[in-house]
Design an enzyme around this catalytic site. Sequence first.
Site, PDB file in Angstrom:
ATOM      1  N   HIS A 103      -9.542  18.503  32.840  1.00 58.84           N
ATOM      2  CA  HIS A 103     -10.109  18.579  34.188  1.00 58.84           C
ATOM      3  C   HIS A 103     -10.774  19.938  34.393  1.00 58.84           C
ATOM      4  CE1 HIS A 103      -8.342  14.943  36.041  1.00 58.84           C
ATOM      5  NE2 HIS A 103      -7.374  15.122  35.169  1.00 58.84           N
ATOM      6  N   GLU A 163     -12.656  20.924  36.614  1.00 59.68           N
ATOM      7  CA  GLU A 163     -12.777  21.317  38.026  1.00 59.68           C
ATOM      8  C   GLU A 163     -11.722  22.328  38.463  1.00 59.68           C
ATOM      9  OE1 GLU A 163     -11.978  18.281  36.922  1.00 59.68           O
ATOM     10  OE2 GLU A 163     -10.468  17.265  38.167  1.00 59.68           O
ATOM     11  N   CYS A 202     -11.740  13.329  32.654  1.00 57.06           N
ATOM     12  CA  CYS A 202     -10.498  12.686  32.262  1.00 57.06           C
ATOM     13  C   CYS A 202     -10.654  11.165  32.154  1.00 57.06           C
ATOM     14  CB  CYS A 202      -9.368  13.092  33.193  1.00 57.06           C
ATOM     15  SG  CYS A 202      -7.761  12.919  32.415  1.00 57.06           S
TER      16      CYS A 202
HETATM   17  N1  GLN Z   1      -5.155   7.414  33.455  1.00 59.96           N
HETATM   18  C1  GLN Z   1      -5.603   8.267  32.400  1.00 59.96           C
HETATM   19  C2  GLN Z   1      -4.439   8.815  31.603  1.00 59.96           C
HETATM   20  O1  GLN Z   1      -3.328   8.893  32.086  1.00 59.96           O
HETATM   21  C3  GLN Z   1      -6.470   9.375  32.931  1.00 59.96           C
HETATM   22  C4  GLN Z   1      -5.741  10.335  33.808  1.00 59.96           C
HETATM   23  C5  GLN Z   1      -6.651  11.198  34.639  1.00 59.96           C
HETATM   24  O2  GLN Z   1      -7.809  10.870  34.857  1.00 59.96           O
HETATM   25  N2  GLN Z   1      -6.140  12.312  35.141  1.00 59.96           N
HETATM   26  O3  GLN Z   1      -4.601   9.195  30.484  1.00 59.96           O
END
Ligand code: GLN
Length: 547
Positions: free
Chosen positions: A521, A523, A392
């Site tokens: 994600h 994970e 992410c």
């Molecule tokens: N801050 C970034 C966004 O909101 C990544 C978010 C995250 O890593 N879950 O897009």
Amino acid sequence: MVPKTKNKKFVFVVGGVLSGVGKGVTSASLGAILEAKGFSVTALKIDPYINVDAGTMNPVEHGEVFVTDDGDETDQDMGNYERFLDRDLNSENYMTTGRVYLTVIENERSMKYKGRCVEVVPHIPEEVIRRITNAAEKDRADITIVEVGGTLGEYQNLLFLEAARMMKLNDPDSVAVVLVSYLPVPSHLGEMKTKPTQQASRLLNQTGLQANIIVARGPMELDKPRREKLAVFCGVPRENCISAPDVPSIYEIPMRMEQQQIGNKLLRALKMRTRKTDLTEWGKFVKKIYNGNKEIKIAVVGKYFGTGNFTLADSYISVIEAIKHASWYHNVKPILEWIDSEEFEKDSKKIKNLKTYDGIIVPGGFGTRGVEGIMKAIQFARENNVPYLGLCYGMQLASIEFVRNVLGKKDAHTVEVNPESKNPVIHINPRQADNVRKNRYGGTMRLGAYDCVLKKGSKVQKAYGLDKISERHRHRYEFNNDYREEIEKAGLRVVGVNPESDLVEIVELKDHPFFVGTQFHPEFKSRPMRPQPLFREFVKAILSKKK
Ligand code: GLN
């Protein structure tokens, strides 16, 4: 009215003495055991917070926000349920006080109560029961495990316990109660003490409930005299006091508890016929945990501050478990180290310390602090052929680092950090911008499962062995397609794209042992016996490089 649930059974798991006593893992383990008896089992977490979901809670305080397929932002225990039950859970498997009240108030506003007075009791516990039975129906579960968050004696969880009492009153054989409690061993005595648990049991009795089983957590095994005490003072059959000392791996717990036949004891409490348990596969998996003596060292680089490893372990639990699953699959032992990226900002020479690691992971994150340091770590991984997995924010920052240092656009950034950047490699769509402008933060990110089409012949496509996958998201910002052609030409290939929106979901570096960033994600979908493919290949790349 409490609805009648035909042939459905419910196990309430409540905690005594301490928070963090292990209710979540106990609930997950009970689920795994009952599944190993051939039952269809689901689980439900009750969070006593007013927050409508966990998305707005501080992850350092509350732990990881676990995202479900249907896009709910839930408690980290949900991750344990999914991993132990090997089953996808959804929004119906999670509730908070805020969510329950919200429904009752909305129902009242739309005259669903037909002009009657709406009261905390019975209307709140009735809504709780509706949610519990709804999850049981939806998941077609024979047995539903309901974990009541918080500790006995708190004001916050009383209405949930009232719901359990009402369900039991309605159909006594359909509800069993498991008390997970802590038995301390004060160092000046060296002896396990039962009194706090006796008191917890009494607090439970005050709510109109009686434990059928006590899971005695603590630093040592429950011995005979202590078992006797618990039995007499808590009114629980001797054999239903289960010894649950600390163990090196949580995955041992189903085996340990089933050695004491907790499953059949629970079935008897529910007036069900006992059954054999087949934990063969689980047992084989647990052996693998201790198989590998070869170690791999992974740096997890992020912005961490004033937190001990313990808190971090809670905030990134799914990442940690995914690394473990992948490592055990390859028969190696992962050593994780948390590296505060701000160190690299304060002293750029420190980046060389990353040499001692076999792989680098940048997990999800938000905000400004530490991002420059993170990008230094990513640059190090890219230039030194160190296997890299960006999750992410780790994908977004990898893209920015590439545009800055390979394409030479030094002011490249994410608008999350620099809204004025002339090169907004990561930007925001108008709908999300509107959410931010209007302070609509709760539950408005891009959440839950989205499809992703993989590029043929890419590393990630080979890893998954599929052309199309589905993974879970939680972010507000996106890769800006204006930069797509340029990065691809320069070697950062876009290898995963959402077919509906054309959003970039995965980037992969050419001519590198393993350099992958995912907008989702991965994970969240790793399971003990089915490691997530990208984590699996990340560890494999580490091992090939080590050879
Ligand atoms: N801050 C970034 C966004 O909101 C990544 C978010 C995250 O890593 N879950 O897009």
